[in-house]
Design a protein around this motif. Structure first.
Motif, PDB file in Angstrom:
ATOM      1  N   TRP A   1      58.407  55.731  43.015  1.00  0.00           N
ATOM      2  CA  TRP A   1      59.843  55.315  43.233  1.00  0.00           C
ATOM      3  C   TRP A   1      60.674  54.748  42.121  1.00  0.00           C
ATOM      4  O   TRP A   1      61.746  54.824  41.855  1.00  0.00           O
ATOM      5  CB  TRP A   1      59.586  54.276  44.311  1.00  0.00           C
TER       6      TRP A   1
ATOM      7  N   PRO B   1      65.391  45.573  41.181  1.00  0.00           N
ATOM      8  CA  PRO B   1      65.880  46.917  40.996  1.00  0.00           C
ATOM      9  C   PRO B   1      66.899  47.354  40.046  1.00  0.00           C
ATOM     10  O   PRO B   1      67.670  46.461  40.018  1.00  0.00           O
ATOM     11  CB  PRO B   1      65.949  47.353  42.571  1.00  0.00           C
TER      12      PRO B   1
ATOM     13  N   ASN C   1      62.093  50.563  49.628  1.00  0.00           N
ATOM     14  CA  ASN C   1      62.463  49.673  48.275  1.00  0.00           C
ATOM     15  C   ASN C   1      60.994  49.068  47.792  1.00  0.00           C
ATOM     16  O   ASN C   1      60.763  48.749  46.733  1.00  0.00           O
ATOM     17  CB  ASN C   1      63.296  48.542  48.587  1.00  0.00           C
TER      18      ASN C   1
ATOM     19  N   ASN D   1      67.668  58.106  38.389  1.00  0.00           N
ATOM     20  CA  ASN D   1      69.058  57.880  39.320  1.00  0.00           C
ATOM     21  C   ASN D   1      69.892  56.897  38.359  1.00  0.00           C
ATOM     22  O   ASN D   1      71.147  57.167  38.211  1.00  0.00           O
ATOM     23  CB  ASN D   1      68.787  57.557  40.464  1.00  0.00           C
ATOM     24  N   CYS D   2      69.370  55.808  37.758  1.00  0.00           N
ATOM     25  CA  CYS D   2      70.255  55.058  37.050  1.00  0.00           C
ATOM     26  C   CYS D   2      70.710  55.635  35.636  1.00  0.00           C
ATOM     27  O   CYS D   2      71.866  55.370  35.260  1.00  0.00           O
ATOM     28  CB  CYS D   2      69.386  53.801  36.620  1.00  0.00           C
TER      29      CYS D   2
ATOM     30  N   VAL E   1      73.855  54.286  40.172  1.00  0.00           N
ATOM     31  CA  VAL E   1      73.419  53.356  41.076  1.00  0.00           C
ATOM     32  C   VAL E   1      73.757  51.996  41.004  1.00  0.00           C
ATOM     33  O   VAL E   1      73.903  51.430  39.870  1.00  0.00           O
ATOM     34  CB  VAL E   1      71.659  53.125  40.969  1.00  0.00           C
TER      35      VAL E   1
ATOM     36  N   ASN F   1      64.150  56.038  40.439  1.00  0.00           N
ATOM     37  CA  ASN F   1      65.179  55.096  40.348  1.00  0.00           C
ATOM     38  C   ASN F   1      65.641  54.980  39.249  1.00  0.00           C
ATOM     39  O   ASN F   1      66.830  54.716  38.717  1.00  0.00           O
ATOM     40  CB  ASN F   1      64.628  53.794  40.953  1.00  0.00           C
TER      41      ASN F   1
ATOM     42  N   LYS G   1      72.560  59.910  43.533  1.00  0.00           N
ATOM     43  CA  LYS G   1      71.002  59.762  43.455  1.00  0.00           C
ATOM     44  C   LYS G   1      70.427  61.459  43.490  1.00  0.00           C
ATOM     45  O   LYS G   1      70.290  61.880  44.446  1.00  0.00           O
ATOM     46  CB  LYS G   1      70.605  58.735  44.224  1.00  0.00           C
TER      47      LYS G   1
ATOM     48  N   ASP H   1      69.536  49.074  38.042  1.00  0.00           N
ATOM     49  CA  ASP H   1      70.945  49.491  38.310  1.00  0.00           C
ATOM     50  C   ASP H   1      71.336  50.333  37.140  1.00  0.00           C
ATOM     51  O   ASP H   1      71.025  50.030  36.054  1.00  0.00           O
ATOM     52  CB  ASP H   1      71.977  48.769  39.213  1.00  0.00           C
TER      53      ASP H   1
END
Length: 452
Positions: A13, A54, A47, A20-21, A26, A17, A117, A56
Motif C-alpha cells: 500500500w 499518509p 488505509n 500515485n502521489c 492524491v 500510494n 490514482k 499526498d
C-alpha cells in the motif's frame, strides 16, 4: 524512507500510494474527508492504520524540490511535474529501488485528464534486492582493447583485429560472455570486419551479439542497448540489407521512446535516418510519414527557424518531389527559404542554396502542371469527337457467304473435274480437221518430253 518506515503488511500500500502521489494526484487526507462525515469500513481497512501520516502529491513534490536544491543547487520549475515522462520514470525508479510491478497498460490519463490514482496494491508484484559491488577490472584486457581502437583509427585493420581478439579472450576469462566490456569489444570487432570486405557476415554476427549482450546485461530500457540496435541498422543498410535495416531502425525508435519519451530529439534524428533506409527499400509512403513526424517534433521543441527543423523540412521537400508531389515540395522549399532568410539573411550561402532549390522545385511543379493540362486537353478532345457507328451484325452473314463461295471455287468436286476434262477432249477432237498439220519442230518437242 517510506518503505523503511512501513510495517510488513503495508508495504504494497505504501509503494502504491507513493507512486500515485508521484504520477497521479492524491489530495491531503483532511481535504478528502471534508466532503463526507464518516469514512466507510472498507476505506479504513484500506488505509492500513500506518504509524505515519499518509503522503499526498503536494507534500511529495515539496520534498523533491527541497532535496534537489540542497543536493544539486538547482530549482525545479513549476512545469517540472507536467513534463515528467511517466512511463520511463516508472521503469527507472522500480529498477533502482528493487520494485517489480505487474506488466500492464497503466492509465496515466483518463478521458483526456490526469488519472488521480493509476496504481493499486495489486499492481505491486514483488520486491528484489539491489546489490552494489565492485567489478574487477583487467588491465591487460583494457590495454589490448585501447590498442585495437587506436589501430582501427589509424587504418591498421589487421593489427586492430589481432589486438581485439586478444582483448576478447581476456574478457571471456575475467568477465564471461555476458558483460558490458565484452559487448564493447564485439562492437569494435564488427567495425573491423566491416572494413575487411571478405568478412561482412562476421560483422553482422558480431553486432547481433552486441545487441543480445547489452539487452541482457543492461536491460532493454538502456541507452547503450538502443545504440547497439542503431549500429546494427546502419551496418545492415551499408551492406544492402534495407528491409532488415528498416526493422532495426523501428526497434531503436521504440526503445528510445520507452527510455526518453516521444519528444526526444534523438528520435527525430533517427527518424530521418530511417526515412533514408525506407527510401532505399522502395517504401516511400513510410519514409514520408517518418519525415513528417520528425518535422512535427522539431517544430514543437526547437521552433520553425532552427537549423535542424529547416534541414528536416528540406528532406521532406525532396521526398515529396521524388514521389511526384511537386506542388507540396515547392511549398516546403518556400518555407525553408523563408526561415533561412529571416535567420541568416539573403547573402548567406545556406539561404542562396535554399533559393536555388526553391527555383528548381517550382520549375518542376510548373512543368508537371503543364504536362497534366496537355494530357487532360487531349482526353477531352478525343471524347468530344463523334465516333462512326458500324453495323457489324449485318456485315457478318455477307462475309460468311463470300468466304463460302471462295472456298467452293478453290476446292472443286471430283465430278466437276471429270466433266471439265471431258469437255476439253471433245473440243480437241472437233477442232482436229481445221487444225494445221504438225511441223518437224513439234515432233522434236514431243520426243524430248517422252524421254524426260
Amino acid at each position: 524512507s517510506q518503505m523503511r518506515q512501513a510495517e510488513p503488511g503495508t508495504i504494497s500500500w505504501v509503494i502504491a500510494n507513493f507512486l500515485n502521489c508521484l504520477f497521479g494526484n492524491v489530495v491531503p487526507q483532511a481535504t478528502a474527508n471534508n466532503g463526507s462525515k464518516k469514512l466507510s469500513a472498507a476505506r479504513r481497512k484500506k488505509n492500513r492504520d500506518t504509524s505515519q501520516v499518509p503522503l499526498d502529491t503536494e507534500e511529495l513534490w515539496r520534498q523533491l524540490q527541497a532535496s534537489v536544491v540542497a543536493k544539486y543547487g538547482y530549482s525545479l520549475g513549476s512545469e517540472a511535474r507536467s513534463k515528467l515522462r511517466k512511463l520511463a520514470s516508472l521503469r527507472g525508479l522500480c529498477r533502482m529501488c528493487g520494485v517489480q510491478m505487474v506488466a500492464r497498460d497503466y492509465e496515466f490519463e483518463k478521458h483526456g485528464k490526469p488519472n488521480s490514482k493509476p496504481f493499486s496494491e495489486e499492481d505491486v508484484y514483488d520486491l528484489f534486492p539491489v546489490m552494489k559491488f565492485n567489478t574487477p577490472r583487467t588491465a591487460d584486457g583494457l590495454e589490448a582493447l585501447e590498442s585495437g581502437r587506436l589501430c582501427l583509427l589509424q587504418g591498421c585493420v589487421e593489427l586492430a583485429q589481432s589486438f581485439l581478439n586478444d582483448a576478447l579472450c581476456i574478457f571471456y576469462q575475467v568477465y564471461g560472455p555476458m558483460h558490458k566490456e565484452t559487448g564493447q569489444c564485439y562492437s569494435n570487432l564488427a567495425v573491423v570486419y566491416f572494413q575487411m570486405r571478405q568478412h561482412h557476415k562476421e560483422a553482422i554476427r558480431c553486432q547481433e551479439k552486441v545487441c543480445v549482450i547489452m539487452e541482457r546485461v543492461l536491460g532493454m530500457d538502456h541507452a547503450l542497448t538502443a545504440h547497439a540496435y542503431e549500429n546494427l541498422a546502419i551496418l545492415l543498410q551499408a551492406l544492402g540489407h534495407t528491409l532488415q535495416a528498416a526493422a532495426m531502425m523501428d526497434r531503436t525508435i521504440q526503445l528510445l521512446q520507452l527510455i526518453f519519451g516521444p519528444d526526444f530529439l534523438g528520435i527525430s534524428a533517427l527518424r530521418i535516418k530511417a526515412a533514408a533506409v525506407l527510401q532505399d527499400a522502395s517504401r516511400p509512403d513510410a519514409a514520408l510519414q517518418m519525415l513528417t513526424r520528425a518535422l512535427d517534433n522539431y517544430s514543437s521543441v526547437l521552433g520553425d527557424r532552427h537549423q535542424q527543423t529547416t534541414s528536416c523540412r528540406h528532406a521532406l521537400a525532396v521526398s515529396h518531389s521524388a514521389q511526384g508531389d511537386h506542388r507540396e515540395s515547392a511549398a516546403q522549399a518556400k518555407l525553408v527559404y523563408t526561415a533561412l532568410r529571416q535567420e541568416f539573411g539573403e547573402e548567406d550561402p545556406r539561404t542562396v542554396e535554399a533559393s536555388n532549390c526553391l527555383k528548381k522545385f517550382t520549375q518542376n511543379a510548373v512543368t508537371h502542371l503543364k504536362t497534366q493540362n496537355a494530357i487532360y486537353a487531349k482526353v477531352q478532345a478525343a471524347a468530344s469527337e463523334p465516333q462512326p457507328i458500324q453495323d457489324t451484325e449485318s456485315q457478318k452473314p455477307i462475309q460468311d457467304t463470300e468466304s463460302q463461295k471462295q472456298a467452293g471455287k478453290s476446292k472443286p468436286s471430283k465430278k466437276n473435274r471429270q466433266r471439265a476434262k471431258k469437255q476439253v477432249l471433245e473440243e480437241a477432237s472437233g477442232n482436229d480437221s481445221s487444225a494445221t498439220p504438225p511441223s518437224d519442230d513439234d515432233f522434236i518437242l514431243v520426243s524430248r518430253k517422252k524421254k524426260f
